[in-house]
Design an enzyme around this catalytic site. Sequence first.
Site, PDB file in Angstrom:
ATOM      1  N   LEU A  34     -52.803  55.400 -21.254  1.00  0.00           N
ATOM      2  CA  LEU A  34     -54.257  55.473 -21.401  1.00  0.00           C
ATOM      3  C   LEU A  34     -54.765  56.910 -21.527  1.00  0.00           C
ATOM      4  CD1 LEU A  34     -55.307  52.739 -18.799  1.00  0.00           C
ATOM      5  CD2 LEU A  34     -54.763  52.474 -21.234  1.00  0.00           C
ATOM      6  N   HIS A  35     -55.820  57.054 -22.316  1.00  0.00           N
ATOM      7  CA  HIS A  35     -56.465  58.355 -22.520  1.00  0.00           C
ATOM      8  C   HIS A  35     -57.977  58.139 -22.480  1.00  0.00           C
ATOM      9  CE1 HIS A  35     -57.072  56.792 -26.551  1.00  0.00           C
ATOM     10  NE2 HIS A  35     -55.755  56.650 -26.702  1.00  0.00           N
ATOM     11  N   ASN A  36     -58.720  59.196 -22.799  1.00  0.00           N
ATOM     12  CA  ASN A  36     -60.182  59.084 -22.686  1.00  0.00           C
ATOM     13  C   ASN A  36     -60.805  58.106 -23.681  1.00  0.00           C
ATOM     14  OD1 ASN A  36     -60.423  60.685 -20.492  1.00  0.00           O
ATOM     15  ND2 ASN A  36     -60.793  62.573 -21.637  1.00  0.00           N
ATOM     16  N   HIS A  38     -59.540  55.103 -24.295  1.00  0.00           N
ATOM     17  CA  HIS A  38     -59.518  53.858 -23.519  1.00  0.00           C
ATOM     18  C   HIS A  38     -60.601  53.893 -22.428  1.00  0.00           C
ATOM     19  CE1 HIS A  38     -55.138  54.112 -24.816  1.00  0.00           C
ATOM     20  NE2 HIS A  38     -55.498  52.958 -25.305  1.00  0.00           N
ATOM     21  N   GLN A  62     -46.006  42.957 -32.100  1.00  0.00           N
ATOM     22  CA  GLN A  62     -46.819  43.692 -33.075  1.00  0.00           C
ATOM     23  C   GLN A  62     -46.133  44.958 -33.567  1.00  0.00           C
ATOM     24  OE1 GLN A  62     -50.021  44.297 -30.074  1.00  0.00           O
ATOM     25  NE2 GLN A  62     -50.282  46.279 -31.054  1.00  0.00           N
ATOM     26  N   GLY A 150     -61.847  49.361 -30.027  1.00  0.00           N
ATOM     27  CA  GLY A 150     -62.249  50.644 -30.591  1.00  0.00           C
ATOM     28  C   GLY A 150     -62.381  50.592 -32.113  1.00  0.00           C
ATOM     29  N   LYS A 152     -61.594  52.938 -33.778  1.00  0.00           N
ATOM     30  CA  LYS A 152     -60.387  53.674 -34.199  1.00  0.00           C
ATOM     31  C   LYS A 152     -59.450  52.772 -35.008  1.00  0.00           C
ATOM     32  CE  LYS A 152     -56.698  56.429 -33.705  1.00  0.00           C
ATOM     33  NZ  LYS A 152     -55.612  55.725 -33.105  1.00  0.00           N
ATOM     34  N   ASP A 153     -59.327  51.499 -34.557  1.00  0.00           N
ATOM     35  CA  ASP A 153     -58.473  50.537 -35.265  1.00  0.00           C
ATOM     36  C   ASP A 153     -59.390  49.605 -36.056  1.00  0.00           C
ATOM     37  OD1 ASP A 153     -55.583  50.971 -34.003  1.00  0.00           O
ATOM     38  OD2 ASP A 153     -57.070  51.207 -32.432  1.00  0.00           O
TER      39      ASP A 153
HETATM   40  P1  AMP Z   1     -54.118  50.687 -27.860  1.00  0.00           P
HETATM   41  O1  AMP Z   1     -53.696  50.905 -26.450  1.00  0.00           O
HETATM   42  O2  AMP Z   1     -53.757  51.785 -28.788  1.00  0.00           O
HETATM   43  O3  AMP Z   1     -53.782  49.321 -28.368  1.00  0.00           O
HETATM   44  O4  AMP Z   1     -55.711  50.718 -27.809  1.00  0.00           O
HETATM   45  C1  AMP Z   1     -56.435  49.826 -27.001  1.00  0.00           C
HETATM   46  C2  AMP Z   1     -57.877  49.838 -27.439  1.00  0.00           C
HETATM   47  O5  AMP Z   1     -58.389  51.159 -27.332  1.00  0.00           O
HETATM   48  C3  AMP Z   1     -58.058  49.406 -28.911  1.00  0.00           C
HETATM   49  O6  AMP Z   1     -59.200  48.572 -29.027  1.00  0.00           O
HETATM   50  C4  AMP Z   1     -58.256  50.728 -29.614  1.00  0.00           C
HETATM   51  O7  AMP Z   1     -59.020  50.623 -30.800  1.00  0.00           O
HETATM   52  C5  AMP Z   1     -58.996  51.526 -28.561  1.00  0.00           C
HETATM   53  N1  AMP Z   1     -58.834  52.959 -28.806  1.00  0.00           N
HETATM   54  C6  AMP Z   1     -57.679  53.632 -29.021  1.00  0.00           C
HETATM   55  N2  AMP Z   1     -57.914  54.917 -29.270  1.00  0.00           N
HETATM   56  C7  AMP Z   1     -59.269  55.065 -29.223  1.00  0.00           C
HETATM   57  C8  AMP Z   1     -60.150  56.162 -29.411  1.00  0.00           C
HETATM   58  N3  AMP Z   1     -59.702  57.384 -29.715  1.00  0.00           N
HETATM   59  N4  AMP Z   1     -61.482  55.958 -29.277  1.00  0.00           N
HETATM   60  C9  AMP Z   1     -61.949  54.709 -28.987  1.00  0.00           C
HETATM   61  N5  AMP Z   1     -61.178  53.638 -28.797  1.00  0.00           N
HETATM   62  C10 AMP Z   1     -59.859  53.807 -28.919  1.00  0.00           C
END
Ligand code: AMP
Length: 287
Positions: A34-36, A38, A62, A150, A152-153
């Site tokens: 997790l990062h900011n 998330h 996936q 997000g 982002k995706d």
């Molecule tokens: P992931 O763990 O990469 O599957 O991301 C989990 C959720 O966090 C997804 O809905 C992503 O779109 C969202 N997410 C990932 N990176 C970002 C970001 N930089 N800004 C906003 N949401 C993000």
Amino acid sequence: MIQVIEEHQALKECLDAYRKKGKTIGFVPTLGALHNGHASLITRAKKSSDIVVCSIFVNPTQFNESSDLAKYPRTFDADKKLLEEYACDVLFFPSVETVYPNGTDDRPDIDLKGLDQVMEGAFRPGHFDGVVQVVKRLLELVEPDHLMMGQKDFQQFTIIQYMIDYYKIPTELIVCPIKREPSGLAMSSRNTRLSKENRDKAVVIYRTLNYVKRRLKKHSVADTIDYAMKRMNIEDFKPEYFSIVDGNTLLAINSMDESDYVVACTAVWAGDIRLIDNKILKKSDSK
Ligand code: AMP
């Protein structure tokens, strides 16, 4: 203290108790590390829901390359700490068996109408089948009122909205803005694997996406895509695609007049790390 729950039954008992008290549930599904970005989803979830559940599940179905799955960063203790800092109520940390009691081949039968065939889908065959499969299952397990994803995706949330509508799932999808590093680089769990040099250079993706909007005022879509691909083709970088598409259908457009919802999406290899980013170029208020 955050509650860490691994089993479906325990999750159901916990959330049903909240539901009985009239509390609404917000859900943030993640792959962990997790990062900011998330964290911003957790913050948004707290605004719309009384109780926030975050799941950490590195979904094997996936990943189209097993090496990518094996290399995916796993940082449970730091993740838990971040979730506690942001006052997340429940961390759901299921096993593969809990998510897929009938095995990982148990996939939903849904025609995604080509949304899954372009961009990410073209370069990561089967990826969105896995994403739809896991989000559908997680929604069955958590039964949230709100689901945070997000921007982002971009393609991912578009497909998940389609899936929610298709199955008439009573959950509202809330799309959250892209959180970026001060440099402009979109935050991603994969960024930690970038070399310092490539991390600095990766700002070219953000700069290109930003410039494209201006360039389209004077140049064609085809010319702009060509420009963007060349601009990001720097040493050790390999742009995979740069697409300008209708934000609803995800189909390529030939001119900006063709749609009132236009987004530029790109994927770029920085060394052996694949980065994605996007920018909405045009959107009418009603969307
Ligand atoms: P992931 O763990 O990469 O599957 O991301 C989990 C959720 O966090 C997804 O809905 C992503 O779109 C969202 N997410 C990932 N990176 C970002 C970001 N930089 N800004 C906003 N949401 C993000």
